[in-house]
Design an enzyme around this catalytic site. Sequence first.
Site, PDB file in Angstrom:
ATOM      1  N   HIS A   1      43.995  36.394  46.199  1.00  0.00           N
ATOM      2  CA  HIS A   1      43.606  37.776  46.512  1.00  0.00           C
ATOM      3  C   HIS A   1      42.842  37.911  47.826  1.00  0.00           C
ATOM      4  O   HIS A   1      42.560  39.019  48.255  1.00  0.00           O
ATOM      5  CB  HIS A   1      42.742  38.366  45.394  1.00  0.00           C
ATOM      6  CG  HIS A   1      43.449  38.502  44.082  1.00  0.00           C
ATOM      7  ND1 HIS A   1      44.655  39.149  43.960  1.00  0.00           N
ATOM      8  CD2 HIS A   1      43.126  38.069  42.840  1.00  0.00           C
ATOM      9  CE1 HIS A   1      45.033  39.108  42.678  1.00  0.00           C
ATOM     10  NE2 HIS A   1      44.132  38.454  41.988  1.00  0.00           N
TER      11      HIS A   1
ATOM     12  N   GLY B   1      38.840  40.275  44.280  1.00  0.00           N
ATOM     13  CA  GLY B   1      39.213  39.644  43.015  1.00  0.00           C
ATOM     14  C   GLY B   1      38.870  38.172  42.897  1.00  0.00           C
ATOM     15  O   GLY B   1      39.764  37.364  42.620  1.00  0.00           O
TER      16      GLY B   1
ATOM     17  N   ASP C   1      50.833  33.466  38.708  1.00  0.00           N
ATOM     18  CA  ASP C   1      49.594  34.031  38.170  1.00  0.00           C
ATOM     19  C   ASP C   1      49.924  35.401  37.554  1.00  0.00           C
ATOM     20  O   ASP C   1      50.827  36.087  38.028  1.00  0.00           O
ATOM     21  CB  ASP C   1      48.623  34.193  39.342  1.00  0.00           C
ATOM     22  CG  ASP C   1      47.200  34.491  38.931  1.00  0.00           C
ATOM     23  OD1 ASP C   1      46.349  33.604  39.105  1.00  0.00           O
ATOM     24  OD2 ASP C   1      46.921  35.626  38.484  1.00  0.00           O
TER      25      ASP C   1
ATOM     26  N   HIS D   1      48.304  38.010  37.847  1.00  0.00           N
ATOM     27  CA  HIS D   1      47.967  39.059  38.810  1.00  0.00           C
ATOM     28  C   HIS D   1      48.878  38.924  40.043  1.00  0.00           C
ATOM     29  O   HIS D   1      49.231  37.809  40.434  1.00  0.00           O
ATOM     30  CB  HIS D   1      46.512  38.933  39.258  1.00  0.00           C
ATOM     31  CG  HIS D   1      45.515  39.078  38.140  1.00  0.00           C
ATOM     32  ND1 HIS D   1      45.104  38.018  37.372  1.00  0.00           N
ATOM     33  CD2 HIS D   1      44.846  40.167  37.678  1.00  0.00           C
ATOM     34  CE1 HIS D   1      44.222  38.443  36.475  1.00  0.00           C
ATOM     35  NE2 HIS D   1      44.049  39.754  36.639  1.00  0.00           N
TER      36      HIS D   1
ATOM     37  N   ASP E   1      46.887  32.516  33.591  1.00  0.00           N
ATOM     38  CA  ASP E   1      46.263  33.655  32.907  1.00  0.00           C
ATOM     39  C   ASP E   1      47.273  34.611  32.293  1.00  0.00           C
ATOM     40  O   ASP E   1      46.939  35.740  31.948  1.00  0.00           O
ATOM     41  CB  ASP E   1      45.320  34.403  33.869  1.00  0.00           C
ATOM     42  CG  ASP E   1      45.967  34.741  35.195  1.00  0.00           C
ATOM     43  OD1 ASP E   1      47.140  34.387  35.399  1.00  0.00           O
ATOM     44  OD2 ASP E   1      45.295  35.356  36.043  1.00  0.00           O
TER      45      ASP E   1
ATOM     46  N   TYR F   1      41.449  32.224  32.672  1.00  0.00           N
ATOM     47  CA  TYR F   1      40.091  32.573  32.263  1.00  0.00           C
ATOM     48  C   TYR F   1      39.786  32.184  30.827  1.00  0.00           C
ATOM     49  O   TYR F   1      38.684  32.422  30.357  1.00  0.00           O
ATOM     50  CB  TYR F   1      39.844  34.057  32.558  1.00  0.00           C
ATOM     51  CG  TYR F   1      40.206  34.347  34.000  1.00  0.00           C
ATOM     52  CD1 TYR F   1      39.368  33.908  35.032  1.00  0.00           C
ATOM     53  CD2 TYR F   1      41.417  34.932  34.350  1.00  0.00           C
ATOM     54  CE1 TYR F   1      39.727  34.083  36.362  1.00  0.00           C
ATOM     55  CE2 TYR F   1      41.776  35.107  35.675  1.00  0.00           C
ATOM     56  CZ  TYR F   1      40.933  34.690  36.666  1.00  0.00           C
ATOM     57  OH  TYR F   1      41.294  34.844  37.977  1.00  0.00           O
TER      58      TYR F   1
END
Lengths: 214, 384
Positions: B134, B142, B170, B172, B259, B303
């Site tokens: 990010h 982020g 990922d 995201h 994640d 996470y």
Amino acid sequence: MLVQDIMKTDVITLNSTHTIADAVQMMKQKRIRHIPIIENDRLIGLVTDRDVKEASPSSISETSEPSLYETTLDKIMKTDLLIGHPRDFAEEAALLFYTYEIGCLPIVSNYQLVGILTKTDLLYNYIELTGANQPSSHIQIRVPNQAGVLYEVTKVFNKHNTNVLSVLVHPYQDDEDCKILAVRIKRMNPLAIITDLKAEGFDVLWPGELEMDL
Amino acid sequence: MKKTASFIFSPEQLNYEFSETHPFNQKRIILTMDLLKEMHSIDPDDIVEPRTATDEELLLAHDAKYIEIVKKASNGEVSESIGSIYGIGTEDTPFFTGMHDASALLVGGTLSAIEEVMEGRSRYALNLGGGLHHGFQGKASGFCIYNDSSVAIKYLQKKYGARVLYVDTDAHHGDGVQWTFYDDPDVCTFSIHETGRYLFPGTGNVTERGNGKGYGTSFNFPVDAFTEDDSFLHIYRTALREVAEYFKPDVILTQNGADAHYFDPLTHLYSTMKIYEEIPKLAKEIAEEYCDGRWIAIGGGGYDIWRVVPRAWSHLWLTMKSIPTPAGPLPEAWVKKWQTESPFPLIETWQDPPNLYEPVPRKKDIEEKNEQMLTRALHVIRKG
């Protein structure tokens, strides 16, 4: 927000003595669909890709008539034009697009063409208004339709020192007692905020609840 | 002799720490390494110490002014209001002492990984400390301060003249890397992620395809919330095959955020350990087919550092070493050692238990939507 904030100012134009062939080439080269026709910087007409197609020889007709491409633009341009002013509100311009089903609005000031606004520009403006073009998390909250609620919600964002990029308030299905607050916040980890919003009694429509119920 | 794979690691990689309660926690690397050690899959010879990225290297992808601010913030010399202009000192990306050095080391680790592979010392290389996708040119975002992938890809171009395929799995969107190379036709960015409808950063739509000369070298595959293994893997496999065939890279850099798992607290995807077994296999296959093996893998998000990341990341290393995918129980010693620290009961087997979650009622809809998205995303290369 004013039209002058979102319009394009480097407008590509032609004169009435240019031909359909010129217009076709210009539209292809610049990837545009609307060409204002000017004379001494004054707007005298507009040629759209549809005008050009209607006036061009059919691609399926057997007798091709290349001379049609040499038709000058004054023969096909629209002259009965809707125009906008740079200091019009963006919402007013949007209403013109919607009401008259137009694709572009030439912007005129002091009789001179100063810009152009297209449907695409308006759409991009909408994307910017929603904050969807910046890194953010999206939270939707179902709130009672009454005064003071927005204040209570933003107190939670304030407590978490969170930058709010956009807030939209929209109706909740058919329920007039509720509204949806759609908020974009500059946060990758919104969990603490969501927990606090829930603790304050707000109904957070996070995917877990929202999409599974549908 | 050329090694099969290098594992970039030093304990200083754990200095990238915002706070004890922040979700981004590099202890994941220790947990992963320890699991591999208990499997007897990693030797001291496999470990390569990361170097630190120089300012000159950081400047390949970051503004001088931004680097200067991060350095000052490392010593507590930046106010919150100034910091927030540069995306630091926020709740997501707080200030911490030594943040410049810690961030530059993560970038350096990815550069070390690249050097191992490009200098021919190792066929593959893994830097779990990297993957901070990010980070922007002039600001943090982020949890990411410097963007190791952006710097590393610029470095690959400058030093080795390579065409790079960046693959980001990922949950995201890999926005920082995408925007850095949005105009560049010699770098292809590929990101499969949860749609931005709710999830940060909100971008990563199929319509983001690159700009100018770079048009057609950005690919995004946003999958719906609640997407499960089969649909995720189908999108990943189909898309990566077709994009690799279209772009024909010299080297592959994969970002391996872990994640997208059902347990991950920040995202809403429903994958299991299955996808983390499969993701590296195809990456390696593609690297062998197009790049004479040149594959660098880095970490990323993730996470649930106890139940998900150690197992997920182990598969990267095991794939690189061509060790068959393990099944059955995890090494007992590992479970015993870490169970006391974990806030949840650990999963004690390599595969997730069946019925990890309640069946998703909208499964069919989600699969259909993802399939349509895939068709739209690949339209540009399929039309020929």
